[in-house]
Design a protein around this motif. Structure first.
Motif, PDB file in Angstrom:
ATOM      1  N   VAL A   1      -1.911   6.511 -12.120  1.00 14.74           N
ATOM      2  CA  VAL A   1      -1.426   7.642 -11.325  1.00 14.74           C
ATOM      3  C   VAL A   1      -1.852   7.487  -9.875  1.00 14.74           C
ATOM      4  O   VAL A   1      -1.072   7.707  -8.943  1.00 14.74           O
ATOM      5  CB  VAL A   1      -1.936   8.974 -11.919  1.00 14.74           C
ATOM      6  CG1 VAL A   1      -1.631  10.129 -10.966  1.00 14.74           C
ATOM      7  CG2 VAL A   1      -1.293   9.231 -13.268  1.00 14.74           C
ATOM      8  N   TRP A   2      -3.098   7.095  -9.675  1.00 11.21           N
ATOM      9  CA  TRP A   2      -3.611   6.898  -8.318  1.00 11.21           C
ATOM     10  C   TRP A   2      -2.818   5.811  -7.591  1.00 11.21           C
ATOM     11  O   TRP A   2      -2.388   6.001  -6.451  1.00 11.21           O
ATOM     12  CB  TRP A   2      -5.093   6.528  -8.389  1.00 11.21           C
ATOM     13  CG  TRP A   2      -5.714   6.228  -7.053  1.00 11.21           C
ATOM     14  CD1 TRP A   2      -5.654   5.057  -6.359  1.00 11.21           C
ATOM     15  CD2 TRP A   2      -6.461   7.134  -6.231  1.00 11.21           C
ATOM     16  NE1 TRP A   2      -6.330   5.139  -5.184  1.00 11.21           N
ATOM     17  CE2 TRP A   2      -6.842   6.403  -5.059  1.00 11.21           C
ATOM     18  CE3 TRP A   2      -6.863   8.445  -6.365  1.00 11.21           C
ATOM     19  CZ2 TRP A   2      -7.596   6.986  -4.054  1.00 11.21           C
ATOM     20  CZ3 TRP A   2      -7.624   9.013  -5.353  1.00 11.21           C
ATOM     21  CH2 TRP A   2      -7.979   8.296  -4.217  1.00 11.21           C
ATOM     22  N   ILE A   3      -2.626   4.686  -8.237  1.00  7.61           N
ATOM     23  CA  ILE A   3      -1.938   3.564  -7.600  1.00  7.61           C
ATOM     24  C   ILE A   3      -0.480   3.890  -7.313  1.00  7.61           C
ATOM     25  O   ILE A   3       0.040   3.620  -6.224  1.00  7.61           O
ATOM     26  CB  ILE A   3      -2.048   2.308  -8.489  1.00  7.61           C
ATOM     27  CG1 ILE A   3      -3.501   1.838  -8.562  1.00  7.61           C
ATOM     28  CG2 ILE A   3      -1.151   1.183  -7.962  1.00  7.61           C
ATOM     29  CD1 ILE A   3      -3.727   0.707  -9.543  1.00  7.61           C
ATOM     30  N   VAL A   4       0.194   4.514  -8.283  1.00 11.19           N
ATOM     31  CA  VAL A   4       1.629   4.789  -8.122  1.00 11.19           C
ATOM     32  C   VAL A   4       1.864   5.883  -7.088  1.00 11.19           C
ATOM     33  O   VAL A   4       2.687   5.728  -6.172  1.00 11.19           O
ATOM     34  CB  VAL A   4       2.251   5.178  -9.478  1.00 11.19           C
ATOM     35  CG1 VAL A   4       3.687   5.646  -9.280  1.00 11.19           C
ATOM     36  CG2 VAL A   4       2.213   3.991 -10.440  1.00 11.19           C
ATOM     37  N   LEU A   5       1.153   7.022  -7.212  1.00  7.79           N
ATOM     38  CA  LEU A   5       1.420   8.167  -6.349  1.00  7.79           C
ATOM     39  C   LEU A   5       0.853   8.018  -4.940  1.00  7.79           C
ATOM     40  O   LEU A   5       1.449   8.493  -3.974  1.00  7.79           O
ATOM     41  CB  LEU A   5       0.858   9.446  -6.988  1.00  7.79           C
ATOM     42  CG  LEU A   5       1.530   9.905  -8.281  1.00  7.79           C
ATOM     43  CD1 LEU A   5       0.919  11.214  -8.759  1.00  7.79           C
ATOM     44  CD2 LEU A   5       3.042  10.077  -8.081  1.00  7.79           C
ATOM     45  N   LEU A   6      -0.301   7.359  -4.814  1.00 10.44           N
ATOM     46  CA  LEU A   6      -0.974   7.319  -3.517  1.00 10.44           C
ATOM     47  C   LEU A   6      -0.881   5.966  -2.826  1.00 10.44           C
ATOM     48  O   LEU A   6      -1.307   5.841  -1.675  1.00 10.44           O
ATOM     49  CB  LEU A   6      -2.448   7.701  -3.687  1.00 10.44           C
ATOM     50  CG  LEU A   6      -2.703   9.111  -4.225  1.00 10.44           C
ATOM     51  CD1 LEU A   6      -4.200   9.379  -4.319  1.00 10.44           C
ATOM     52  CD2 LEU A   6      -2.044  10.154  -3.336  1.00 10.44           C
ATOM     53  N   VAL A   7      -0.357   4.954  -3.502  1.00 10.09           N
ATOM     54  CA  VAL A   7      -0.233   3.631  -2.871  1.00 10.09           C
ATOM     55  C   VAL A   7       1.214   3.140  -2.898  1.00 10.09           C
ATOM     56  O   VAL A   7       1.836   2.950  -1.850  1.00 10.09           O
ATOM     57  CB  VAL A   7      -1.160   2.597  -3.565  1.00 10.09           C
ATOM     58  CG1 VAL A   7      -0.986   1.227  -2.910  1.00 10.09           C
ATOM     59  CG2 VAL A   7      -2.611   3.045  -3.486  1.00 10.09           C
ATOM     60  N   ILE A   8       1.749   2.940  -4.079  1.00  8.23           N
ATOM     61  CA  ILE A   8       3.075   2.321  -4.193  1.00  8.23           C
ATOM     62  C   ILE A   8       4.172   3.245  -3.662  1.00  8.23           C
ATOM     63  O   ILE A   8       5.012   2.818  -2.849  1.00  8.23           O
ATOM     64  CB  ILE A   8       3.358   1.942  -5.665  1.00  8.23           C
ATOM     65  CG1 ILE A   8       2.353   0.888  -6.135  1.00  8.23           C
ATOM     66  CG2 ILE A   8       4.789   1.421  -5.807  1.00  8.23           C
ATOM     67  CD1 ILE A   8       2.523   0.493  -7.587  1.00  8.23           C
TER      68      ILE A   8
END
Length: 294
Positions: free
Chosen positions: A22-29
């Protein structure tokens, strides 16, 4: 994954994996994907979005090379970021070596505390402190005039000098700690053996210490350069019209010009620059992602 399940159990491992995704998808990717999508679209009013004028284009990227002022600022940012990284490396390498291999554990802990304490204060406040110190009628000029080192005040805030001083101070910990962590694992007997064999100090560091500390040096250079070229507060406070930073232009496109596609294109170019620098550092120091991750 099996080791994580054995150590933390299925429920806790599943939670950590889902939270990380969730962190990687929502806040990075997702933010970067939206930025890239914006960068290839023209700047249109709301009524024209989705119409025949709304199409993909590379004009936002071409603008950087057509605008000589912006392109010069971009090159100046690369040069400034590289200089800040080099100065930080020259300053932090001896500090890290002293902390890791020379100072006693108690002294090293005390010196690390002295390095960390100033960073308990917000970066903007620390930058304003440097603005006061380097001002035309500031304490630095007053000190130098009092001891007759200079005849008249110097304008430190009229070029890149003040910006680099502020950045070196702001990002010094990001260079010290990676090098210190890499040196700390080195066997001190290697240095003593090289010294017993008659190697001078510079050769001991070149042939023994620096090869061992390569991953830390690479990480420090990468972090310092990325933070330097992407900094906004330091150049906007300590800089002048002669020392504009590329991030200031990105800010102007987004918030003053209300041209999000153009600002996204400039931001993506800056991101590509950071990625290229990471690859160059990995090639120069001959380290891989696993070495950097340590």
């Amino acid at each position: 994954m099996k080791d994580l399940v054995k150590r933390y159990g299925l429920m806790l491992t599943s939670y950590m994996v889902i939270a990380s995704l969730v962190w990687i998808v929502l806040l990075v990717i997702l933010p970067y994907f939206m930025m890239v999508n914006y960068s290839f679209r023209p700047n249109l009013v709301a009524a024209d979005i989705g119409g025949p004028m709304d199409h993909y284009t590379i004009s936002n990227y071409v603008t950087l090379f057509q605008n000589q002022v912006h392109f010069h600022v971009f090159l100046n940012t690369i040069w400034g970021g590289a200089m800040v990284t080099f100065i930080c490396l020259c300053v932090c390498y001896p500090i890290a070596y002293h902390l890791a291999k020379v100072a006693t554990p108690q002294r090293a802990a005390f010196l690390l505390l002295l390095l960390v304490i100033p960073f308990w204060i917000n970066e903007i406040l620390r930058t304003f402190a440097w603005f006061i110190i380097l001002a035309y009628q500031g304490p630095l000029n007053a000190f130098l005039k009092f001891f007759h080192i200079i005849d008249k005040p110097i304008r430190y805030l009229s070029g890149n000098g003040a910006v680099m001083v502020g950045m070196v101070y702001a990002f010094i910990l990001f260079m010290v700690f990676p090098i210190y962590n890499a040196m700390e694992s080195m066997d001190k007997n290697q240095v003593e053996a090289a010294r017993d064999l008659g190697a001078p100090t510079w050769r001991i560091h070149w042939r023994v210490v620096m090869p061992h500390a390569k991953p830390g040096i690479a990480v420090g250079c990468i972090m310092t350069f990325m933070l330097a070229v992407s900094s906004y507060a330091v150049p906007s406070i300590l800089g002048s019209t002669n020392s504009r930073w590329f991030t200031e232009i990105i800010y102007q496109w987004f918030f003053e010009g209300q041209n999000w596609p153009q600002g996204s294109a400039y931001a993506f170019i800056l991101l590509l620059l950071c990625i290229i620098f990471i690859l160059v550092m990995m090639r120069v120091f001959k380290v891989g992602l696993t070495d950097i991750a340590k």
